[in-house]
Write a protein that holds these residues in place. Structure first.
Motif, short mmCIF file in Angstrom:
data_model
loop_
_atom_site.label_atom_id
_atom_site.label_comp_id
_atom_site.label_asym_id
_atom_site.label_seq_id
_atom_site.Cartn_x
_atom_site.Cartn_y
_atom_site.Cartn_z
N LEU A 386 6.08 -4.83 -1.42
CA LEU A 386 5.54 -3.57 -0.89
C LEU A 386 5.80 -3.44 0.60
O LEU A 386 5.92 -2.31 1.11
CB LEU A 386 4.05 -3.47 -1.19
CG LEU A 386 3.65 -3.40 -2.68
CD1 LEU A 386 2.15 -3.15 -2.81
CD2 LEU A 386 4.42 -2.31 -3.39
N ALA A 390 7.54 -0.10 2.21
CA ALA A 390 6.94 0.66 3.30
C ALA A 390 7.91 0.80 4.47
O ALA A 390 8.03 1.87 5.10
CB ALA A 390 5.65 -0.01 3.76
N THR A 450 -0.84 -3.28 3.92
CA THR A 450 -0.74 -4.12 2.73
C THR A 450 -1.55 -5.38 2.94
O THR A 450 -1.75 -5.83 4.08
CB THR A 450 0.72 -4.49 2.44
OG1 THR A 450 1.25 -5.19 3.57
CG2 THR A 450 1.57 -3.26 2.15
N LEU A 474 -2.33 -1.83 -1.48
CA LEU A 474 -1.61 -0.87 -0.64
C LEU A 474 -2.62 0.18 -0.20
O LEU A 474 -3.16 0.91 -1.03
CB LEU A 474 -0.46 -0.23 -1.42
CG LEU A 474 0.26 0.94 -0.74
CD1 LEU A 474 1.03 0.44 0.48
CD2 LEU A 474 1.18 1.65 -1.71
#
Length: 589
Positions: A386, A390, A450, A474
């Protein structure tokens, strides 16, 4: 001269009043000077009082002995050194000795070894006239011990007397009662059941620690009155609670209630309780008892379950509609392509056809959202970072949300991986970013964070289909206008939107919810009007060694191939498709 007493006796004589008088009399000879008996002398004395006192003493001694022998408690009399000089039947039976055996023993012979050091101080206290009472462990003849309560006092003759009661049965009963109470307390505590007890005559209201915790109080801090209880009930529920208690006090019997309570920190919780009001023979309430259970989590689960059922039903409907609409859209877009190929450059009809094509493209996007919401969209789950997603989306987000909104990333190092479809995860971020942009018309800050987190059993109990374990969170936070509780309650409903007509489909958040649920995760929202909103999306953390990527499911949305004619001929919608059009694409008709 009077001689020696010849006869002495005590005899009863009736009195004129009917009572009996006891007379002691003596007969003595009266001798003359030559020693011969010249007569007798009779001496008499009324000894009625002494005789009655002696009879009373004998009766008292008899009564004492009878009581001494028949007393249910053991009784012993000892001398100042602790040797027994008298004992009744009960103590002999209690210790297992005969009376003769017991009178040969010392107090130390019938005390458990651990009690022997306390014997001398006990005799000193009794001899000093102190009222003595203590529980002892006594020793039987067979070597067994038993608990006994001993009360001792000093007799008028100066000897200590002790009364001994065997409390074995009482202690066993108390032990059983304590064990039962502990089991009940453990069961109630394990079930988080609170207990209350109301004295209707004095107004004293006693709560268990569990009940205090259900009201957000520390143990022992409840004020102990009915009014203090009502003050902690939610203002909208106070009248109904009072009415329930008043009705129960008027008629007695059982009652139940369900209401909200407000904690000192402002938190609202739901409680459900049952109780009973006890009346005396005149119908006056004297006592109330009851239990309480915090049902907040259960109600949240019920609401989430109902929401999940509603989302599932709408999802099935949306999936079917999207599938059929997508097929119709394929026909529209196909004919549009043909018409665009036929018009020349500068033909005004081309502009109109391009508008049709744009509308079709937007419709295709809507269809994809519907299919994602209904979980019929093809997905390709892979191991994802993640943090990297991002970072990859940051530049695009800047163009999407505008220059007046600052994008801030807070990414945890060594973040766990998740197993999901990259396109869908990106769609989640984009949908949340667009929502944040709309909530900040005058600019603000959009934060994307995160973190590795662990969801415990408490979180699992309040969220349907979420298991306790390791997750990757998230979090998307904005500093926008925020949402009211009413809007938050409907936020994930499909087709629900607060935007003006034509400016929102109402599928953005429903799609986020469906994608996250499909991945086995959870999504939550916290918002305050005028402060902002934070969305937390939890994805199950993946173990790279155990992940197996699923094979793509069969397509639920037919797409035009690069050379579609062989497929188009099977579609009734293209029954009149011109053969030369396919030839233009290099495919024989």
């Amino acid at each position: 001269m009077a001689g020696a007493v010849e006869r002495c006796d005590e005899d009863p004589f009736p009195r004129p009043d009917g009572r009996t008088a006891w007379i002691r009399w003596e007969i003595r000879p009266w001798r003359q000077a030559d020693g011969s008996i010249g007569g007798i002398i009779i001496f008499s004395e009324d000894v009625t009082a002494r005789k009655e006192a002696m009879e009373a003493q004998r009766a008292s001694d008899a009564r004492y002995r009878t009581l001494f022998e028949l007393a249910p408690e053991g009784i012993v009399v000892a001398d100042a050194d602790g040797h027994y000089i008298d004992a009744n039947t009960a103590i002999c039976r209690m210790l297992g000795y005969s009376r003769d055996e017991l009178l040969q023993l010392h107090a130390s012979d019938v005390a458990a070894p651990a009690e022997i050091p306390y014997i001398a101080p006990a005799f000193e206290a009794v001899t000093a006239g102190v009222d003595y009472a203590r529980k002892w462990q006594l020793l039987r003849k067979d070597g067994s011990t038993f608990p006994a309560e001993v009360v001792a006092a000093l007799l008028p003759d100066g000897n200590p007397m002790g009364m001994i009661r065997d409390v074995t049965e009482r202690e066993e009963t108390a032990k059983i009662a304590r064990a039962a109470e502990e089991r009940t307390r453990f069961a109630l505590q394990s079930a988080h059941v609170g207990i209350w007890d109301l004295d209707c005559l004095t107004g004293a209201f006693r709560w268990s620690e569990i009940l205090e915790s259900q009201f957000g109080l520390q143990p022992g801090t409840f004020e102990g009155t009915f009014n203090a209880f009502v003050e902690r009930v939610h203002p909208d529920d106070r009248e109904s609670v009072r009415a329930t208690f008043e009705k129960a006090e008027a008629s007695g019997g059982d009652f139940s209630a369900q209401n909200r309570v407000v904690w000192p920190d402002g938190t609202t919780r739901w409680l459900r309780g049952v109780g009973r009001i006890l009346l005396d023979e005149r119908g006056t309430p004297v006592r109330g008892v009851g239990i309480s259970l915090d049902i907040t989590e259960r109600l949240l689960l019920e609401q989430e379950f109902q929401q999940a059922q509603k989302m599932e039903a709408v999802g099935r409907l949306a999936g079917g509609v999207a599938h059929d609409f997508n097929n119709l859209l394929t026909v529209i877009m196909g004919y549009c392509e043909l018409l665009l190929a036929d018009v020349g450059q500068g033909d005004p009809r081309g502009v109109e056809l391009l508008e049709i094509q744009k509308a079709g493209t937007r419709a295709a996007g809507l269809t994809r959202q519907l299919l994602a919401f209904s979980r019929k969209q093809i997905i390709e789950p892979t191991l994802l970072d993640l943090n990297q997603i991002a970072l990859d989306l940051r530049a695009m987000l800047g163009r999407l949300i505008g220059e007046d909104i600052k994008v801030v990333l807070g990414l945890q190092p060594e973040l766990g991986l998740v197993r999901a479809d990259r396109g869908q995860v990106e769609q989640i971020v984009m949908n949340l970013a667009v929502n944040a942009r709309d909530a900040m018309p005058n600019g603000g800050t959009l934060a994307i964070e995160t973190a590795n987190v662990e969801l415990d059993e408490h979180y699992s109990r309040t969220h349907v289909d979420v298991k306790a374990g390791h997750y990757v969170a998230l979090t998307v936070t904005d500093t926008g206008t925020g949402m009211t509780p009413e809007v938050q309650a409907r936020l994930f409903e499909p087709f629900f939107t607060t935007k003006e007509p034509g400016k929102g489909t109402g599928l953005g958040m429903a799609t986020v919810y469906a994608i996250v649920a499909r991945s086995g995760g959870s999504v939550g929202v916290y918002s305050e009007v005028g402060t902002g909103t934070a969305f937390k999306v939890y994805f199950p953390r993946a173990d790279p060694a155990e992940v197996v990527v699923d094979a793509p499911a069969p397509s639920a949305e037919p797409m035009l191939a690069r050379k579609p004619c062989s497929w188009l001929r099977t579609r009734r919608d293209f029954a009149n498709w011109p053969g030369d059009s396919c030839s233009d694409w290099g495919t024989p008709y």
